[in-house]
Design a protein around this motif. Sequence first.
Motif, PDB file in Angstrom:
ATOM      1  N   LYS A  38       0.845  -1.204   0.000  1.00 26.25           N
ATOM      2  CA  LYS A  38       0.000   0.000   0.000  1.00 26.25           C
ATOM      3  C   LYS A  38       0.869   1.239   0.000  1.00 26.25           C
ATOM      4  CE  LYS A  38      -3.763   2.360   2.299  1.00 26.25           C
ATOM      5  NZ  LYS A  38      -4.520   2.713   1.096  1.00 26.25           N
ATOM      6  N   TRP A  39       0.577   2.123  -0.934  1.00 21.09           N
ATOM      7  CA  TRP A  39       1.305   3.389  -1.017  1.00 21.09           C
ATOM      8  C   TRP A  39       0.294   4.527  -0.882  1.00 21.09           C
ATOM      9  CZ3 TRP A  39       4.632   6.836  -0.315  1.00 21.09           C
ATOM     10  CH2 TRP A  39       4.727   7.999  -1.099  1.00 21.09           C
ATOM     11  N   ALA A  40       0.490   5.350   0.137  1.00 20.43           N
ATOM     12  CA  ALA A  40      -0.339   6.526   0.415  1.00 20.43           C
ATOM     13  C   ALA A  40      -1.836   6.194   0.338  1.00 20.43           C
ATOM     14  CB  ALA A  40       0.056   7.662  -0.503  1.00 20.43           C
ATOM     15  N   ASP A  41      -2.561   6.880  -0.548  1.00 18.83           N
ATOM     16  CA  ASP A  41      -4.016   6.663  -0.603  1.00 18.83           C
ATOM     17  C   ASP A  41      -4.409   5.689  -1.707  1.00 18.83           C
ATOM     18  OD1 ASP A  41      -4.164   8.564   1.373  1.00 18.83           O
ATOM     19  OD2 ASP A  41      -4.234  10.208  -0.091  1.00 18.83           O
ATOM     20  N   GLU A  42      -3.440   5.160  -2.389  1.00 23.00           N
ATOM     21  CA  GLU A  42      -3.766   4.270  -3.503  1.00 23.00           C
ATOM     22  C   GLU A  42      -4.309   2.932  -2.990  1.00 23.00           C
ATOM     23  OE1 GLU A  42      -0.412   3.965  -6.135  1.00 23.00           O
ATOM     24  OE2 GLU A  42      -0.227   6.154  -6.228  1.00 23.00           O
ATOM     25  N   PRO A  43      -5.087   2.241  -3.826  1.00 22.17           N
ATOM     26  CA  PRO A  43      -5.643   0.966  -3.345  1.00 22.17           C
ATOM     27  C   PRO A  43      -4.558  -0.080  -3.066  1.00 22.17           C
ATOM     28  CG  PRO A  43      -6.135   1.305  -5.669  1.00 22.17           C
ATOM     29  CD  PRO A  43      -5.566   2.584  -5.168  1.00 22.17           C
ATOM     30  N   VAL A  44      -4.921  -0.992  -2.177  1.00 25.40           N
ATOM     31  CA  VAL A  44      -3.964  -2.032  -1.784  1.00 25.40           C
ATOM     32  C   VAL A  44      -3.723  -2.988  -2.945  1.00 25.40           C
ATOM     33  CG1 VAL A  44      -3.553  -3.921  -0.161  1.00 25.40           C
ATOM     34  CG2 VAL A  44      -4.769  -1.877   0.603  1.00 25.40           C
ATOM     35  N   GLN A  45      -2.471  -3.308  -3.159  1.00 26.66           N
ATOM     36  CA  GLN A  45      -2.102  -4.237  -4.219  1.00 26.66           C
ATOM     37  C   GLN A  45      -1.705  -5.546  -3.548  1.00 26.66           C
ATOM     38  OE1 GLN A  45       0.895  -2.273  -6.442  1.00 26.66           O
ATOM     39  NE2 GLN A  45       0.460  -3.419  -8.274  1.00 26.66           N
ATOM     40  N   THR A  46      -2.298  -6.639  -3.966  1.00 29.07           N
ATOM     41  CA  THR A  46      -1.911  -7.901  -3.329  1.00 29.07           C
ATOM     42  C   THR A  46      -1.094  -8.756  -4.291  1.00 29.07           C
ATOM     43  OG1 THR A  46      -4.068  -8.743  -3.936  1.00 29.07           O
ATOM     44  CG2 THR A  46      -3.804  -8.100  -1.637  1.00 29.07           C
ATOM     45  N   ILE A  47      -0.065  -9.365  -3.743  1.00 24.49           N
ATOM     46  CA  ILE A  47       0.780 -10.276  -4.523  1.00 24.49           C
ATOM     47  C   ILE A  47       0.650 -11.640  -3.858  1.00 24.49           C
ATOM     48  CG2 ILE A  47       3.123 -10.763  -5.325  1.00 24.49           C
ATOM     49  CD1 ILE A  47       3.615  -7.664  -4.935  1.00 24.49           C
ATOM     50  N   PRO A  48      -0.200 -12.513  -4.411  1.00 27.56           N
ATOM     51  CA  PRO A  48      -0.466 -13.773  -3.712  1.00 27.56           C
ATOM     52  C   PRO A  48       0.741 -14.718  -3.685  1.00 27.56           C
ATOM     53  CG  PRO A  48      -1.576 -13.737  -5.830  1.00 27.56           C
ATOM     54  CD  PRO A  48      -0.949 -12.393  -5.664  1.00 27.56           C
ATOM     55  N   ALA A  49       0.816 -15.487  -2.632  1.00 23.06           N
ATOM     56  CA  ALA A  49       1.870 -16.493  -2.500  1.00 23.06           C
ATOM     57  C   ALA A  49       1.313 -17.811  -3.012  1.00 23.06           C
ATOM     58  CB  ALA A  49       2.284 -16.629  -1.048  1.00 23.06           C
ATOM     59  N   GLY A  50       2.082 -18.508  -3.788  1.00 24.82           N
ATOM     60  CA  GLY A  50       1.626 -19.788  -4.329  1.00 24.82           C
ATOM     61  C   GLY A  50       2.384 -20.942  -3.701  1.00 24.82           C
ATOM     62  N   GLY A  51       1.653 -21.866  -3.115  1.00 19.62           N
ATOM     63  CA  GLY A  51       2.266 -23.071  -2.540  1.00 19.62           C
ATOM     64  C   GLY A  51       3.303 -22.790  -1.467  1.00 19.62           C
ATOM     65  N   GLY A  52       3.009 -21.797  -0.654  1.00 26.63           N
ATOM     66  CA  GLY A  52       3.918 -21.462   0.453  1.00 26.63           C
ATOM     67  C   GLY A  52       5.142 -20.667   0.027  1.00 26.63           C
ATOM     68  N   MET A  53       5.238 -20.368  -1.288  1.00 24.29           N
ATOM     69  CA  MET A  53       6.378 -19.588  -1.769  1.00 24.29           C
ATOM     70  C   MET A  53       5.918 -18.165  -2.060  1.00 24.29           C
ATOM     71  SD  MET A  53       9.154 -21.446  -2.035  1.00 24.29           S
ATOM     72  CE  MET A  53      10.160 -20.809  -3.354  1.00 24.29           C
ATOM     73  N   TYR A  54       6.652 -17.228  -1.550  1.00 23.69           N
ATOM     74  CA  TYR A  54       6.299 -15.829  -1.781  1.00 23.69           C
ATOM     75  C   TYR A  54       6.908 -15.348  -3.085  1.00 23.69           C
ATOM     76  CZ  TYR A  54       4.395 -15.586   2.890  1.00 23.69           C
ATOM     77  OH  TYR A  54       3.626 -15.784   4.011  1.00 23.69           O
ATOM     78  N   ASP A  55       6.137 -14.506  -3.786  1.00 25.71           N
ATOM     79  CA  ASP A  55       6.570 -14.030  -5.102  1.00 25.71           C
ATOM     80  C   ASP A  55       7.431 -12.767  -4.940  1.00 25.71           C
ATOM     81  OD1 ASP A  55       6.881 -13.658  -7.760  1.00 25.71           O
ATOM     82  OD2 ASP A  55       4.737 -13.695  -8.269  1.00 25.71           O
ATOM     83  N   THR A  56       8.674 -12.964  -4.544  1.00 26.72           N
ATOM     84  CA  THR A  56       9.568 -11.825  -4.308  1.00 26.72           C
ATOM     85  C   THR A  56       9.885 -11.088  -5.609  1.00 26.72           C
ATOM     86  OG1 THR A  56      10.564 -13.357  -2.757  1.00 26.72           O
ATOM     87  CG2 THR A  56      11.573 -11.230  -2.906  1.00 26.72           C
ATOM     88  N   GLU A  57       9.926 -11.840  -6.715  1.00 32.27           N
ATOM     89  CA  GLU A  57      10.236 -11.216  -8.009  1.00 32.27           C
ATOM     90  C   GLU A  57       9.181 -10.189  -8.394  1.00 32.27           C
ATOM     91  OE1 GLU A  57      12.934 -11.449 -10.037  1.00 32.27           O
ATOM     92  OE2 GLU A  57      13.755 -12.474  -8.291  1.00 32.27           O
ATOM     93  N   ARG A  58       7.906 -10.586  -8.168  1.00 31.86           N
ATOM     94  CA  ARG A  58       6.833  -9.663  -8.539  1.00 31.86           C
ATOM     95  C   ARG A  58       6.823  -8.449  -7.620  1.00 31.86           C
ATOM     96  NH1 ARG A  58       0.578 -10.641  -8.758  1.00 31.86           N
ATOM     97  NH2 ARG A  58       0.205  -8.437  -9.049  1.00 31.86           N
TER      98      ARG A  58
END
Lengths: 190, 162
Positions: free
Chosen positions: B83-103
């Motif tokens: 979340k940045w300032a007043d902009e809507p929350v952006q979600t980056i889902p984790a797949g299979g217990g792995m977090y998408d650090t690249e995204r």
Amino acid sequence: MPIRPPESHIGSSIKLKWVKGAIKGKRGRSLLVNLNLTPMIDMFVILVVFLLMVFSATGEILMQQQDIQLPKAYSSKPLERVPIIGISQKVILFEGEVVMDTIGVSEKNYPDLKLPQLTKVLKSARDAFVRSNPMPSDQEKMAKWIEESKQIIVQADEGVPFEIIRLVMTTAAYEGYSAINFAVVPAKGG
Amino acid sequence: MGGVSEPMPGGKGKKSLVVDLNLVPFIDLLTVCITFLLLTAVWTQTGRINIDQSVQKPQKVEPQKEPPKRLTIMIDEKGYSLKWADEPVQTIPAGGGMYDTERLKEELKKLKERLPKDQRVIVAPKDTIPYKEMIAVMDTCMSLGLSNIMVADAASVAGEMM
């Protein structure tokens, strides 16, 4: 037993004929062998070069704990010598000494977010630091002293839940150690 | 060996040019060097990721007319929430217990152009999240030059993530 003239001689039990001959000087082969030292020196030089390459002037600041697996990170800075809190899955250590168990550390058990055993050791470490380095009166040096006095290293196992880290951080911050350095293993590349 | 055994020109031809170098002091020196370097060798290199004022003592917060804009990264079991300032929350889902650090890195890179210099980033993992995931997010931020990092509790930022 026959009486022999005083000269170098060898017992008759020794069957090495050429040794006897060599001693008596009958054969041309000498007992003096020139050892070829070149491969050994080559090996030594390679070892010295390798060890010089891994040599670090700062020395080993963090002792690797048996049950603490540090996380990897690409962007990290070199460590400095400041107090170390170790957190493994089982115990919390301060400067290598076990302070308390990790099991049972939760916000539910410590609602004021302070771990009393850790507070005690941090307090005595701060007292010792202040005793050995009294706060300088010079303005510039004082700022440096304050910056230095609030540094602490957290060496935690990569699998430790954040709640425990948070409680340790809060405890450290309450004792004036607010600049927290997370120890990591520098990853290559990136 | 490449030794020269020709008699010296002009000489009487008796003195050989092949000289046996005394290697013993050299070997001694090398042995001492190796012993010293082995004793002082550092086998495990460690680094640090530092944060400052991570947890502040409770103090009276004076109401400000314009609160500073915040960049918050929340980490929970579902993934990252940005979340940045007043902009809507952006979600980056984790797949299979792995977090998408690249995204996360890509999104932060896109966002970075709009961020003020030395923008503070709040990393807020949930209590159950392993420590290494927090370090991964902090590492991502630092690799993009966002080095003013603060760690907070997910519960304290949950309100603004709605």
